[in-house]
Design a protein around this motif. Structure first.
Motif, PDB file in Angstrom:
ATOM      1  N   UNK A  33      31.459  37.465  38.236  1.00 10.11           N
ATOM      2  CA  UNK A  33      30.971  37.462  39.608  1.00 10.11           C
ATOM      3  C   UNK A  33      29.536  36.960  39.728  1.00 10.11           C
ATOM      4  N   UNK A  34      28.781  36.916  38.651  1.00  8.91           N
ATOM      5  CA  UNK A  34      27.419  36.423  38.695  1.00  8.91           C
ATOM      6  C   UNK A  34      27.296  35.150  37.885  1.00  8.91           C
ATOM      7  N   UNK A  35      26.083  34.742  37.577  1.00 10.90           N
ATOM      8  CA  UNK A  35      25.891  33.521  36.810  1.00 10.90           C
ATOM      9  C   UNK A  35      25.888  33.823  35.320  1.00 10.90           C
ATOM     10  N   UNK A  36      26.284  32.858  34.514  1.00 11.94           N
ATOM     11  CA  UNK A  36      26.251  33.015  33.069  1.00 11.94           C
ATOM     12  C   UNK A  36      24.804  33.049  32.593  1.00 11.94           C
ATOM     13  N   UNK A  37      24.544  33.797  31.519  1.00 14.71           N
ATOM     14  CA  UNK A  37      23.181  33.845  31.003  1.00 14.71           C
ATOM     15  C   UNK A  37      22.686  32.444  30.660  1.00 14.71           C
ATOM     16  N   UNK A  38      21.435  32.168  30.973  1.00 17.37           N
ATOM     17  CA  UNK A  38      20.850  30.859  30.694  1.00 17.37           C
ATOM     18  C   UNK A  38      19.439  31.018  30.194  1.00 17.37           C
ATOM     19  N   UNK A 608      44.354  40.058  51.324  1.00 11.57           N
ATOM     20  CA  UNK A 608      44.332  40.738  50.044  1.00 11.57           C
ATOM     21  C   UNK A 608      42.887  41.065  49.704  1.00 11.57           C
ATOM     22  N   UNK A 609      42.683  41.953  48.749  1.00  7.19           N
ATOM     23  CA  UNK A 609      41.348  42.488  48.494  1.00  7.19           C
ATOM     24  C   UNK A 609      40.363  41.433  48.019  1.00  7.19           C
ATOM     25  N   UNK A 610      40.834  40.386  47.347  1.00  2.00           N
ATOM     26  CA  UNK A 610      39.895  39.426  46.770  1.00  2.00           C
ATOM     27  C   UNK A 610      39.739  38.147  47.586  1.00  2.00           C
ATOM     28  N   UNK A 611      40.297  38.106  48.791  1.00  2.00           N
ATOM     29  CA  UNK A 611      40.093  36.938  49.645  1.00  2.00           C
ATOM     30  C   UNK A 611      39.965  37.370  51.094  1.00  2.00           C
ATOM     31  N   UNK A 612      39.279  36.538  51.869  1.00  2.15           N
ATOM     32  CA  UNK A 612      39.130  36.818  53.292  1.00  2.15           C
ATOM     33  C   UNK A 612      39.775  35.698  54.091  1.00  2.15           C
ATOM     34  N   UNK A 613      41.038  35.794  54.280  1.00  2.00           N
ATOM     35  CA  UNK A 613      41.824  34.903  55.119  1.00  2.00           C
ATOM     36  C   UNK A 613      41.621  33.431  54.755  1.00  2.00           C
ATOM     37  N   UNK A 615      38.927  31.474  54.686  1.00  2.00           N
ATOM     38  CA  UNK A 615      37.511  31.131  54.641  1.00  2.00           C
ATOM     39  C   UNK A 615      37.075  30.605  53.284  1.00  2.00           C
ATOM     40  N   UNK A 616      35.758  30.664  53.047  1.00  2.00           N
ATOM     41  CA  UNK A 616      35.141  30.049  51.879  1.00  2.00           C
ATOM     42  C   UNK A 616      35.628  30.609  50.556  1.00  2.00           C
ATOM     43  N   UNK A 617      36.148  31.825  50.559  1.00  2.00           N
ATOM     44  CA  UNK A 617      36.489  32.452  49.290  1.00  2.00           C
ATOM     45  C   UNK A 617      37.543  31.667  48.506  1.00  2.00           C
ATOM     46  N   UNK A 618      38.267  30.791  49.147  1.00  2.00           N
ATOM     47  CA  UNK A 618      39.224  29.949  48.427  1.00  2.00           C
ATOM     48  C   UNK A 618      38.545  29.012  47.436  1.00  2.00           C
ATOM     49  N   UNK A 619      37.232  28.859  47.547  1.00  2.77           N
ATOM     50  CA  UNK A 619      36.491  27.932  46.686  1.00  2.77           C
ATOM     51  C   UNK A 619      35.730  28.664  45.587  1.00  2.77           C
ATOM     52  N   UNK A 620      35.976  29.963  45.412  1.00  2.00           N
ATOM     53  CA  UNK A 620      35.282  30.763  44.399  1.00  2.00           C
ATOM     54  C   UNK A 620      36.164  30.927  43.165  1.00  2.00           C
ATOM     55  N   UNK A 621      35.782  30.335  42.024  1.00  2.21           N
ATOM     56  CA  UNK A 621      36.591  30.481  40.805  1.00  2.21           C
ATOM     57  C   UNK A 621      36.767  31.932  40.369  1.00  2.21           C
ATOM     58  N   UNK A 622      35.740  32.763  40.590  1.00  2.00           N
ATOM     59  CA  UNK A 622      35.852  34.155  40.162  1.00  2.00           C
ATOM     60  C   UNK A 622      36.969  34.877  40.898  1.00  2.00           C
ATOM     61  N   UNK A 623      37.274  34.452  42.118  1.00  2.00           N
ATOM     62  CA  UNK A 623      38.338  35.077  42.889  1.00  2.00           C
ATOM     63  C   UNK A 623      39.695  34.448  42.601  1.00  2.00           C
ATOM     64  N   UNK A 624      39.683  33.173  42.224  1.00  2.00           N
ATOM     65  CA  UNK A 624      40.941  32.489  41.935  1.00  2.00           C
ATOM     66  C   UNK A 624      41.674  33.136  40.762  1.00  2.00           C
ATOM     67  N   UNK A 625      40.930  33.793  39.880  1.00  2.00           N
ATOM     68  CA  UNK A 625      41.587  34.412  38.721  1.00  2.00           C
ATOM     69  C   UNK A 625      42.546  35.535  39.118  1.00  2.00           C
TER      70      UNK A 625
END
Length: 719
Positions: A33-38, A608-613, A615-625
């Motif tokens: 859900x956050x960024x990878x360590x860099x 469903x719990x990991x998407x909001x209809x 909207x933009x959440x379809x473009x989030x890889x963390x949610x696509x899993x």
């Protein structure tokens, strides 16, 4: 079976959600859900913000390093959420820097290709098209323009858009809730005199019964589910009405599972049982419902046997359910949007509100009605009229707007929300394609961008300052946290620049959301105590209205004087527009007379719990899993009758279309019904979230207020 409630999925979600919606925060090292360590980006600063997705309006602290948000941590001082955030809100981190995000204005060419243009050119072109419409149509020009809202970055963007269109004579601005939840708001206004919830969520622990009527909190509002154990710890019973077994079911002391679209018959059966068995104080009931005898007549046909025939709920179950309701002197009903999403939703919602009235549970502590997508504070129209002047003419609903597009009577459409939320989505797209100039303020190459002529890239959430509002009628404030990429601008700036280009010095231009917010509080009396400084200092905002500068928040029951807000303080059973309280099957339902026998199953959809209809959440890889594309959940009996096994590829078909899906065989749905998620998008680069719009399967059916998303006949055919 590949069950979405499996231990594997629970463990994958646990970084974002803890059981019951308890406080959750994502550690910096969590890549999901956050960024990878860099590389070391220097010291962190923490800046407060709020999530733009659902109406909970969770607040958070953004961890910022090197000018980028690395992480979001829910604000533990938030009294509504306790600091929890769901996966949707946490996905903001990756959505901001998505490689698929569009960051420059683009103009569609004659051959369908896109040409990059400057922001100034986009503003000038929009103002030019509006001016041409004004010059061509004069006083009727406002009817040639329309807008599908919302605008995502802040409330001030909505205000700026309304002012610009208002000065052009246009009032045709469609909030997204018109399609699915306006039934609840309108019927509350009719029956109780307020279009907002009549209490606040902190009252749940003071209730003896919490009745969740289609309100699937743990899926839609995970951060609010913390209030269910609070209520139970105080002795409240939780009743849940929903055809499906969901995560919310695990908190319920009793779940009643009527067939989809039959809730109206269920509530009339409960009313009849209470009256027949003297389980209410009729003299007290008449104080709020003087036409109690009419309600008795309306409920008389709904014997336990008749209710079972319609809903599938057995007489003993109906009796147990009704006795709990009749035995409670402190009940809060929480509507889900699903109750409104049928063409018989109006009498259903009226019936549930009347049930609260006759049991004495509309006014007072631990009583009232909550809704799932409401809570918008008032004052908007006062402010817009003060800025733009009074605009004459009646407002179009979306059905009339679509007719205007089909008849080529609309010259300009500002397409700021998904057209896929409307029934017959493919037909809606064809209607939009007839509009000569369509402007889309957005983020990705969605179907809405594809069908537009001008794309204007917007800032998203933390990239601009501004206020928001939530389910408790609370106002929250966010300072700008990070810079936006490319030429992305806040929508308040775009509409303000268009308005100033169009109307010159006559336009009440604001150079910042801060200036607009402050002016709003000066003009609107109910916002006097909601100063920006005071709201920004609160971890979860302040609840509207506050009429005095340092006045207290008014939580709990809306009706301070002990009376409803209707003209005579009572609820009507017979309405001159909507008639009496009755039940008929939803339009196109297999239960209806003359229904098509080749579509025997009942179609339902939901979030469903990991998407909001849509909207933009379809473009989030963390949610696509967590997503497996288009799935359809069916009961084992239904699957057997259709010759379908778990994991089979099938076609889900209705009289207006079909879509390919994967069958999930589960007893969590009732026999004879099909459930599919609403959120999927055909254009996302993430395959797991990709599918044709589910509303392309839904016929263009409306009641007087809302459109039907559920309840039509469908079938499954093995692919």
């Amino acid at each position: 079976m590949p069950d979405s409630y499996s231990r594997r999925h629970f463990l994958k979600l646990s970084a974002a959600l803890m059981a019951g919606g308890a406080a959750a925060a994502v550690p910096a090292q969590a890549p999901a859900m956050g960024k990878k360590p860099g590389p070391d980006l220097g010291p962190a600063t923490f800046v407060k913000g709020y999530c733009p997705f659902c109406q909970v309006r969770c607040t958070y602290h953004a961890e910022v390093r090197g000018g980028k948000i690395q992480n979001l941590v829910g604000d533990k001082g938030n009294r509504w959420t306790g600091g929890s955030m769901c996966p949707k809100g946490l996905s903001i981190v990756e959505l901001l820097d998505s490689p698929h995000r569009l960051t420059e204005p683009m103009l569609k060419q004659a051959d369908g290709s896109w040409k990059r243009i400057s922001y100034d050119e986009a503003v000038a072109l929009t103002a030019q098209k509006m001016r041409e419409t004004l010059d061509r149509h004069g006083d009727k020009a406002g009817d040639r323009m329309g807008m599908l809202m919302p605008l995502w970055d802040c409330r001030e963007s909505e205000m700026a858009a309304l002012i610009t269109l208002g000065m052009a004579g246009c009032v045709h601005t469609m909030p997204p809730g018109e399609t699915c939840v306006s039934t609840a708001a309108n019927m509350l206004n009719l029956m109780a005199g307020t279009s907002n919830p009549t209490t606040t969520v902190d009252q749940l622990p003071k209730a003896r019964v919490v009745l969740l009527w289609g309100a699937n909190l743990c899926e839609l509002y995970p951060a609010y589910s913390r209030w269910l154990p609070k209520a139970r710890e105080n002795g409240a019973k939780i009743l849940y009405v929903d055809p499906r077994r969901t995560r919310t079911s695990d908190w319920a002391d009793m779940q009643v599972r009527p067939k989809p679209g039959t809730d109206g018959a269920l509530v009339l059966g409960v009313v009849r049982f209470l009256l027949e068995n003297s389980l209410i104080d009729e003299d007290r009931a008449r104080e709020l419902v003087p036409e109690l005898d009419l309600l008795r007549e309306d409920a008389a046909p709904y014997t336990p046997e008749k209710v079972q025939e319609i809903t599938g709920v057995a007489p003993a179950e109906l009796e147990a359910f009704a006795r709990v309701i009749g035995g409670s002197d402190r009940t809060i009903v929480w509507f889900g949007g699903s109750v409104c999403r049928y063409t018989n939703g109006i009498p259903t919602v009226r019936g549930i509100i009347l049930l609260q009235g006759i049991t004495g549970n509309m006014i007072g502590e631990g009583r009232g009605v909550l809704t799932m997508h409401s809570g918008k504070p008032g004052g908007e129209h006062e402010f817009v009229e003060a800025m733009a002047g009074h605009v004459k003419g009646s407002k179009m609903n979306f059905r009339r707007l679509r007719l205007a597009m089909d008849k080529k009577r609309l010259d300009i459409l500002f397409l700021n929300s998904s057209y896929r939320r409307y029934p017959d989505a493919k037909g809606v797209r064809k209607s939009i394609e007839k509009v000569p100039f369509v402007v889309h303020c957005g983020f990705f190459m969605t179907p809405e961008a594809e069908v537009s002529h001008l794309f204007v890239p917007m800032t998203f959430g933390p990239e601009s300052s501004g206020s928001g509002y939530g389910n408790e009628k609370e106002a929250v404030w966010r300072d700008k946290i990070v810079e936006a990429p490319g030429s992305c601008v806040p929508a308040w700036k775009f509409y303000g620049d268009v308005g100033r280009r169009l109307f010159g010095d006559k336009y009440p231009y604001f150079d910042s959301p801060e200036a607009m917010y402050d002016r709003f509080c000066e003009i609107v009396p109910s916002w006097k105590g909601l100063s920006r400084k005071r709201v920004a200092a609160s971890p979860d905002g302040l609840v509207w209205p506050i009429y005095e500068e340092d006045g207290p928040e008014l939580l709990g029951c809306t009706f301070r004087d002990g009376k409803l807000g209707t003209p005579d303080g009572t609820m009507a059973v017979k309405d001159r527009v909507f008639g009496r309280i009755t039940w008929t099957p939803p339009k196109g339902s297999p239960y209806a007379k003359g229904a098509k026998k080749d579509f025997p199953l009942v179609f339902t959809q939901g979030k469903v719990v990991w998407h909001w209809q849509h909207t933009l959440t379809n473009y989030a890889p963390s949610l696509a899993q967590f997503s497996r594309g288009r799935t359809v959940s069916v009961h084992p009996e239904t699957a057997k009758a259709c010759g379908v096994s778990d994991g089979d590829r099938v076609f889900l078909e209705t009289p207006v279309g079909k879509v390919e899906a994967v069958a999930e065989v589960t007893s969590r749905v009732l026999p004879g019904t099909v459930f599919t998620p609403s959120h999927l998008c055909p254009d996302t680069p993430l395959e797991a979230n990709r599918s044709e719009p589910v509303n392309s399967l839904v016929p263009n059916s409306w009641d007087r207020i809302s459109c039907q998303h559920n309840g039509v006949g469908c079938r499954l055919v093995k692919a």
